[in-house]
Design a protein around this motif. Structure first.
Motif, PDB file in Angstrom:
ATOM      1  N   PRO A 157      -4.176  14.021 -42.400  1.00  0.00           N
ATOM      2  CA  PRO A 157      -2.963  13.810 -43.216  1.00  0.00           C
ATOM      3  C   PRO A 157      -1.699  14.352 -42.562  1.00  0.00           C
ATOM      4  O   PRO A 157      -0.647  13.711 -42.594  1.00  0.00           O
ATOM      5  N   ALA A 158      -1.815  15.557 -41.965  1.00  0.00           N
ATOM      6  CA  ALA A 158      -0.649  16.155 -41.315  1.00  0.00           C
ATOM      7  C   ALA A 158      -0.215  15.339 -40.107  1.00  0.00           C
ATOM      8  O   ALA A 158       0.981  15.142 -39.853  1.00  0.00           O
ATOM      9  N   GLN A 182       3.638  11.556 -37.599  1.00  0.00           N
ATOM     10  CA  GLN A 182       3.868  10.237 -36.989  1.00  0.00           C
ATOM     11  C   GLN A 182       4.877   9.425 -37.804  1.00  0.00           C
ATOM     12  O   GLN A 182       5.746   8.756 -37.238  1.00  0.00           O
ATOM     13  N   ALA A 183       4.751   9.501 -39.135  1.00  0.00           N
ATOM     14  CA  ALA A 183       5.687   8.780 -40.001  1.00  0.00           C
ATOM     15  C   ALA A 183       7.101   9.337 -39.860  1.00  0.00           C
ATOM     16  O   ALA A 183       8.078   8.582 -39.804  1.00  0.00           O
ATOM     17  N   GLU A 184       7.216  10.663 -39.774  1.00  0.00           N
ATOM     18  CA  GLU A 184       8.531  11.288 -39.612  1.00  0.00           C
ATOM     19  C   GLU A 184       9.143  10.932 -38.265  1.00  0.00           C
ATOM     20  O   GLU A 184      10.342  10.648 -38.163  1.00  0.00           O
ATOM     21  N   GLN A 185       8.337  10.947 -37.230  1.00  0.00           N
ATOM     22  CA  GLN A 185       8.830  10.585 -35.900  1.00  0.00           C
ATOM     23  C   GLN A 185       9.285   9.137 -35.861  1.00  0.00           C
ATOM     24  O   GLN A 185      10.308   8.805 -35.261  1.00  0.00           O
ATOM     25  N   ARG A 186       8.522   8.267 -36.509  1.00  0.00           N
ATOM     26  CA  ARG A 186       8.888   6.853 -36.553  1.00  0.00           C
ATOM     27  C   ARG A 186      10.191   6.649 -37.321  1.00  0.00           C
ATOM     28  O   ARG A 186      11.066   5.873 -36.909  1.00  0.00           O
ATOM     29  N   LYS A 187      10.330   7.362 -38.427  1.00  0.00           N
ATOM     30  CA  LYS A 187      11.552   7.253 -39.230  1.00  0.00           C
ATOM     31  C   LYS A 187      12.766   7.720 -38.445  1.00  0.00           C
ATOM     32  O   LYS A 187      13.822   7.079 -38.468  1.00  0.00           O
ATOM     33  N   MET A 188      12.641   8.825 -37.724  1.00  0.00           N
ATOM     34  CA  MET A 188      13.741   9.334 -36.911  1.00  0.00           C
ATOM     35  C   MET A 188      14.092   8.358 -35.796  1.00  0.00           C
ATOM     36  O   MET A 188      15.272   8.140 -35.487  1.00  0.00           O
ATOM     37  N   ALA A 189      13.074   7.755 -35.199  1.00  0.00           N
ATOM     38  CA  ALA A 189      13.319   6.779 -34.132  1.00  0.00           C
ATOM     39  C   ALA A 189      14.067   5.558 -34.672  1.00  0.00           C
ATOM     40  O   ALA A 189      14.981   5.036 -34.025  1.00  0.00           O
ATOM     41  N   LEU A 190      13.698   5.109 -35.872  1.00  0.00           N
ATOM     42  CA  LEU A 190      14.378   3.963 -36.484  1.00  0.00           C
ATOM     43  C   LEU A 190      15.827   4.297 -36.821  1.00  0.00           C
ATOM     44  O   LEU A 190      16.718   3.470 -36.635  1.00  0.00           O
ATOM     45  N   GLU A 191      16.057   5.502 -37.329  1.00  0.00           N
ATOM     46  CA  GLU A 191      17.428   5.902 -37.666  1.00  0.00           C
ATOM     47  C   GLU A 191      18.306   5.953 -36.425  1.00  0.00           C
ATOM     48  O   GLU A 191      19.463   5.530 -36.450  1.00  0.00           O
ATOM     49  N   ARG A 192      17.760   6.488 -35.331  1.00  0.00           N
ATOM     50  CA  ARG A 192      18.518   6.510 -34.069  1.00  0.00           C
ATOM     51  C   ARG A 192      18.790   5.096 -33.580  1.00  0.00           C
ATOM     52  O   ARG A 192      19.898   4.781 -33.126  1.00  0.00           O
TER      53      ARG A 192
END
Length: 268
Positions: free
Chosen positions: A153-154, A159-169
């Motif tokens: 789960p962690a 991975q979800a947080e990293q993906r979200k940050m990459a999309l925002e950038r």
């Protein structure tokens, strides 16, 4: 006899003492940008929540005609707004930095030595439980399975947080994503090809849009070139000039003007 001059003088001095000179410091404090935002219709009739006033002269016009003090007030509001937006931008950057730092910390823990140790264990193997070494290997395998279940789960969250940050950038670096000529085709492509990432769909659509724009621009330049060529082939009197030789004239008068112009140029 009463001296009226002294009486008038005394009255004038009393009035002067009672008059309070109005100075800028005695004015009420200015409205801040936050206070202006919170103004309502009860303060001014124009300040409705859904205000969409139209038909006025543009603000640029009034800036040339309002008193200097009004322009100074607007300048102060502009500076206040700029300071607040800069502060918000700095705070947003700091939040993003801390967020990235926390995500990287989590990632370092979840992908560190412990995670590598878990990956090195073959959880699909079967061991002889009657053999001491086989028993140790089986215990290690079971412990690895439990640890993997705990970390999963962690890991997924990171991975979800990293993906979200990459999309925002990516969105910040490519503001065209919000334009309809890109956004709509990208959404359609992602629906038709769910295996694609947003970045891949964007570059595919961008290539198509840029190609179409280039095609339109080439067509425009071609038409412009043709128009210039047609204009160059016409004489001042309305005759059509062939690429070489004597031009073709619409009438005798055009021919007369043409030959007269040549003769006049030859005399100079």
């Amino acid at each position: 006899m009463l001296d009226t001059t002294e009486t008038v003088a005394d009255d004038t001095s009393v009035q002067t003492e009672n008059v309070q000179t109005e100075t800028p410091d005695s004015y009420e404090s200015d409205l801040t940008i936050d206070e202006i935002i919170n103004l309502t219709e009860s303060d001014f009739a124009e300040f409705k929540d859904d205000a969409q006033h139209k038909g006025m002269k543009p603000l640029a016009h009034w800036m040339q005609h309002v008193p200097e003090d009004v322009r100074k007030h607007i300048a102060n509001l502009r500076a206040d707004y700029s300071r607040k937006t800069q502060t918000l931008a700095n705070e947003r950057k700091e939040i993003e930095r801390l967020r990235a730092e926390l995500t990287n910390t989590k990632s370092g823990v979840l992908e560190g030595p412990l995670a590598k140790m878990v990956k090195d264990v073959d959880t699909s193997a079967e061991y002889d439980l009657f053999d001491p070494e086989g028993m140790k290997s089986e215990i290690k395998r079971q412990a690895t399975l439990m640890l993997q279940e705990m970390l999963k789960p962690a890991q997924e969250q990171v991975q979800a947080e990293q993906r979200k940050m990459a999309l925002e950038r990516f969105k910040a670096e490519n503001p065209e994503l919000t334009q309809d000529e890109y956004r709509k085709p990208i959404l359609q492509m992602l629906q038709e090809r769910p295996e694609l990432k947003l970045e891949d769909a964007f570059y595919i659509v961008k290539a198509k849009v840029d190609s179409e724009k280039l095609k339109v621009e080439r067509q425009r330049l071609s038409e412009q070139k043709s128009a210039h060529k047609a204009t160059a082939q016409k004489s001042a009197g309305g005759s059509t000039v062939t690429p070489k030789g004597t031009p073709k004239f619409n009438n005798a008068y055009d021919a007369y003007l043409y030959h007269k112009r040549i003769a006049d140029n030859a005399k100079r």
